[in-house]
Design a protein around this motif. Structure first.
Motif, PDB file in Angstrom:
ATOM      1  N   LEU A 145       0.832  -1.209   0.000  1.00 19.01           N
ATOM      2  CA  LEU A 145       0.000   0.000   0.000  1.00 19.01           C
ATOM      3  C   LEU A 145       0.862   1.252   0.000  1.00 19.01           C
ATOM      4  CD1 LEU A 145      -2.945  -0.962   2.365  1.00 19.01           C
ATOM      5  CD2 LEU A 145      -3.090  -0.285  -0.048  1.00 19.01           C
ATOM      6  N   GLY A 146       1.991   1.172   0.718  1.00 15.89           N
ATOM      7  CA  GLY A 146       2.904   2.310   0.762  1.00 15.89           C
ATOM      8  C   GLY A 146       3.386   2.676  -0.638  1.00 15.89           C
ATOM      9  N   TRP A 147       3.825   1.677  -1.397  1.00 18.13           N
ATOM     10  CA  TRP A 147       4.299   1.953  -2.758  1.00 18.13           C
ATOM     11  C   TRP A 147       3.154   2.385  -3.668  1.00 18.13           C
ATOM     12  CZ3 TRP A 147       9.012   3.088  -3.369  1.00 18.13           C
ATOM     13  CH2 TRP A 147      10.051   2.387  -2.736  1.00 18.13           C
ATOM     14  N   LEU A 148       1.997   1.737  -3.504  1.00 16.50           N
ATOM     15  CA  LEU A 148       0.880   2.052  -4.406  1.00 16.50           C
ATOM     16  C   LEU A 148       0.410   3.493  -4.251  1.00 16.50           C
ATOM     17  CD1 LEU A 148      -1.167  -1.282  -4.145  1.00 16.50           C
ATOM     18  CD2 LEU A 148      -0.036  -0.402  -6.193  1.00 16.50           C
ATOM     19  N   PRO A 183      13.801   3.930  -6.022  1.00 15.34           N
ATOM     20  CA  PRO A 183      14.233   2.593  -5.567  1.00 15.34           C
ATOM     21  C   PRO A 183      13.294   1.469  -6.022  1.00 15.34           C
ATOM     22  CG  PRO A 183      14.214   4.169  -3.739  1.00 15.34           C
ATOM     23  CD  PRO A 183      13.605   4.867  -4.903  1.00 15.34           C
ATOM     24  N   LEU A 184      12.002   1.790  -6.151  1.00 13.19           N
ATOM     25  CA  LEU A 184      11.069   0.756  -6.628  1.00 13.19           C
ATOM     26  C   LEU A 184      11.392   0.394  -8.080  1.00 13.19           C
ATOM     27  CD1 LEU A 184       8.549  -1.032  -6.278  1.00 13.19           C
ATOM     28  CD2 LEU A 184       7.163   0.922  -7.008  1.00 13.19           C
ATOM     29  N   TRP A 185      11.597   1.430  -8.921  1.00 14.32           N
ATOM     30  CA  TRP A 185      11.926   1.144 -10.337  1.00 14.32           C
ATOM     31  C   TRP A 185      13.226   0.344 -10.420  1.00 14.32           C
ATOM     32  CZ3 TRP A 185       7.364   2.366 -10.820  1.00 14.32           C
ATOM     33  CH2 TRP A 185       6.818   3.651 -10.818  1.00 14.32           C
ATOM     34  N   ALA A 186      14.208   0.760  -9.622  1.00 11.54           N
ATOM     35  CA  ALA A 186      15.528   0.113  -9.694  1.00 11.54           C
ATOM     36  C   ALA A 186      15.445  -1.345  -9.247  1.00 11.54           C
ATOM     37  CB  ALA A 186      16.532   0.891  -8.829  1.00 11.54           C
ATOM     38  N   GLU A 187      14.685  -1.598  -8.194  1.00 12.42           N
ATOM     39  CA  GLU A 187      14.590  -2.968  -7.681  1.00 12.42           C
ATOM     40  C   GLU A 187      13.814  -3.863  -8.660  1.00 12.42           C
ATOM     41  OE1 GLU A 187      16.200  -4.419  -5.583  1.00 12.42           O
ATOM     42  OE2 GLU A 187      15.086  -6.115  -4.776  1.00 12.42           O
ATOM     43  N   ALA A 188      12.738  -3.326  -9.235  1.00 14.29           N
ATOM     44  CA  ALA A 188      11.969  -4.122 -10.214  1.00 14.29           C
ATOM     45  C   ALA A 188      12.846  -4.433 -11.424  1.00 14.29           C
ATOM     46  CB  ALA A 188      10.713  -3.358 -10.642  1.00 14.29           C
ATOM     47  N   MET A 226       2.225  -0.770 -10.512  1.00 13.54           N
ATOM     48  CA  MET A 226       1.692  -2.142 -10.492  1.00 13.54           C
ATOM     49  C   MET A 226       2.623  -3.097 -11.246  1.00 13.54           C
ATOM     50  SD  MET A 226      -0.995  -2.899  -8.702  1.00 13.54           S
ATOM     51  CE  MET A 226      -1.939  -4.242  -9.445  1.00 13.54           C
ATOM     52  N   ILE A 227       3.203  -2.650 -12.362  1.00 13.84           N
ATOM     53  CA  ILE A 227       4.143  -3.520 -13.095  1.00 13.84           C
ATOM     54  C   ILE A 227       5.339  -3.853 -12.193  1.00 13.84           C
ATOM     55  CG2 ILE A 227       5.858  -3.535 -14.973  1.00 13.84           C
ATOM     56  CD1 ILE A 227       3.863  -2.077 -16.728  1.00 13.84           C
ATOM     57  N   ALA A 228       5.884  -2.825 -11.549  1.00 13.96           N
ATOM     58  CA  ALA A 228       7.074  -3.033 -10.718  1.00 13.96           C
ATOM     59  C   ALA A 228       6.758  -3.977  -9.546  1.00 13.96           C
ATOM     60  CB  ALA A 228       7.585  -1.685 -10.206  1.00 13.96           C
ATOM     61  N   ALA A 250       8.798  -5.006 -16.806  1.00 11.65           N
ATOM     62  CA  ALA A 250       8.207  -5.830 -17.871  1.00 11.65           C
ATOM     63  C   ALA A 250       9.290  -6.440 -18.766  1.00 11.65           C
ATOM     64  CB  ALA A 250       7.243  -4.982 -18.708  1.00 11.65           C
ATOM     65  N   ASN A 251       8.923  -7.546 -19.446  1.00 11.97           N
ATOM     66  CA  ASN A 251       9.889  -8.219 -20.324  1.00 11.97           C
ATOM     67  C   ASN A 251       9.262  -8.756 -21.613  1.00 11.97           C
ATOM     68  OD1 ASN A 251       8.464 -10.306 -18.957  1.00 11.97           O
ATOM     69  ND2 ASN A 251      10.087 -11.752 -19.467  1.00 11.97           N
ATOM     70  N   ILE A 252       8.028  -8.324 -21.902  1.00 15.37           N
ATOM     71  CA  ILE A 252       7.300  -8.860 -23.059  1.00 15.37           C
ATOM     72  C   ILE A 252       6.653  -7.691 -23.815  1.00 15.37           C
ATOM     73  CG2 ILE A 252       5.252 -10.236 -23.757  1.00 15.37           C
ATOM     74  CD1 ILE A 252       7.335 -12.057 -22.572  1.00 15.37           C
TER      75      ILE A 252
END
Ligand code: SF4
Length: 343
Positions: free
Chosen positions: A2-5, A15-20, A245-247, A281-283
């Motif tokens: 919920l925190g990230w959302l 950091p969320l983008w980097a970790e995903a 949501m993707i991450a 994502a990868n597709i």
């Protein structure tokens, strides 16, 4: 979750983008797999409240490709170097189950491509027939894990049968399919807790493919007409929510195949797909549907990439991947490597 959302600060989201991106690289690699999408029919007997193909939309001209056209489109996907073809349609009783099975057999025999079916809620007998014919994967999006909201947007079918796509995904798994699903973000009445519940459901189902995309209202549908400005507490149907949501999907289901969708490209044609690929994502699913049908597969309006033919989409996407330094994947790009599929 919920925190990230609910986070909207660009710096705090880094950091969320980097970790995903790190987990994506480590678990499914740098390659972006291309799935050739063939929208084989836009007939549908259902009345999903958000969908422009719903049966009550009498203004929409309907089409059904011939089997030869479908197999020809699969051949085009093969020629473009894609590893998978995705046959997608509404719930169209105009196809007999055996005709679909024949198309799957012909595609497998002529191209050897992995075959994904996305043909809605069908019977276990049909799914079994298609699996025996060689279909590898099945996509069935549940759209929201909030049961009350789900029931609201998925009315019963023409024979009164209730919709339960989550139960169906379990049946499909038992039949040996790789299973794919996904949700819409920003549905009227949805909450942030619902999105966290969606992520939990992805994990519980151990999905092989997961598509998440913004809710894009279609003005000629009940939900499109009900859509207004988001009410407080409702997640916005925008690009940033979709990237979050993707991450998070990548973090909860690290080995899953996650597309950067056409819906993202519809919100941001310049950068949407690329940013999705850099945030988990990868597709990518280039369209190989014959040009004369594309505009009629109108689940939502103003869809990106409906005026380009298959060759143009192939050229464009390869250029976009090269520009962000991502190689094109070879082979079927299965989330559950199977020696027969990856050979
Ligand atoms: S979402 Fe699928 S089943 Fe529902 S109306 Fe649209 S095409 Fe038909």
């Amino acid at each position: 979750m919920l925190g990230w959302l609910t986070e909207t600060d660009a710096d705090r989201l880094q950091p969320l983008w980097a970790e995903a991106d790190r987990v994506r690289r480590e678990r499914v690699g740098e390659a972006v797999h291309l799935r050739g999408l063939v929208e084989i029919s836009n007939y549908c007997v259902r009345r999903c409240a958000y969908c422009g193909l719903r049966v009550e939309r009498t203004a929409l001209a309907r089409y059904r490709m011939t089997a030869d056209e479908v197999v020809g489109s699969a051949r085009a996907a093969f020629k473009f170097g894609y590893g998978t073809v995705v046959l997608q349609a509404g719930e169209d009783p105009g196809w007999r189950a055996e005709e679909i099975a024949d198309m799957v057999r012909r595609i497998k025999a002529e191209t050897g491509l992995a075959v994904t079916l996305s043909l809605g809620e069908q019977t276990p007998a049909e799914w079994k027939l298609w699996r025996a014919a060689g279909a590898d994967r099945y996509l069935l999006r549940f759209e929201t894990s909030n049961r009350a909201l789900y029931d609201l947007i998925h009315p019963a079918g023409p024979t009164g049968q209730l919709s339960d796509r989550i139960a169906m995904l379990r049946d499909l798994r038992a039949l040996g399919y790789e299973i794919g699903s996904g949700v819409m973000i920003g549905i009227p009445g949805q909450t942030y807790a619902d999105l966290a519940g969606d992520l939990e459901t992805f994990r519980e189902l151990d999905l092989d493919m997961i598509g998440v995309g913004p809710f894009i209202p279609h003005p000629d549908t009940p939900l499109g007409q009900a859509a207004t400005e988001p009410v407080p507490g409702q997640p916005p149907a925008d690009e940033l929510m979709t990237f979050k949501m993707i991450a998070l999907t990548r973090l909860v289901c690290p080995r899953a195949n996650i597309p950067s969708t056409t819906a993202l490209a519809t919100l941001n044609l310049e950068q949407g797909r690329e940013l999705g690929l850099q945030r988990g994502a990868n597709i990518v699913m280039p369209n190989v549907t014959p040009l004369q049908y594309r505009a009629l597969y109108e689940i939502y309006p103003d869809k990106a990439c409906i005026r380009e033919d298959g060759a143009q989409c192939n050229f464009c996407l390869r250029g976009r991947l090269a520009a962000i330094g991502r190689p094109v994947g070879r082979g079927p790009g299965s989330a559950r490597p199977d020696p027969k599929l990856t050979a």
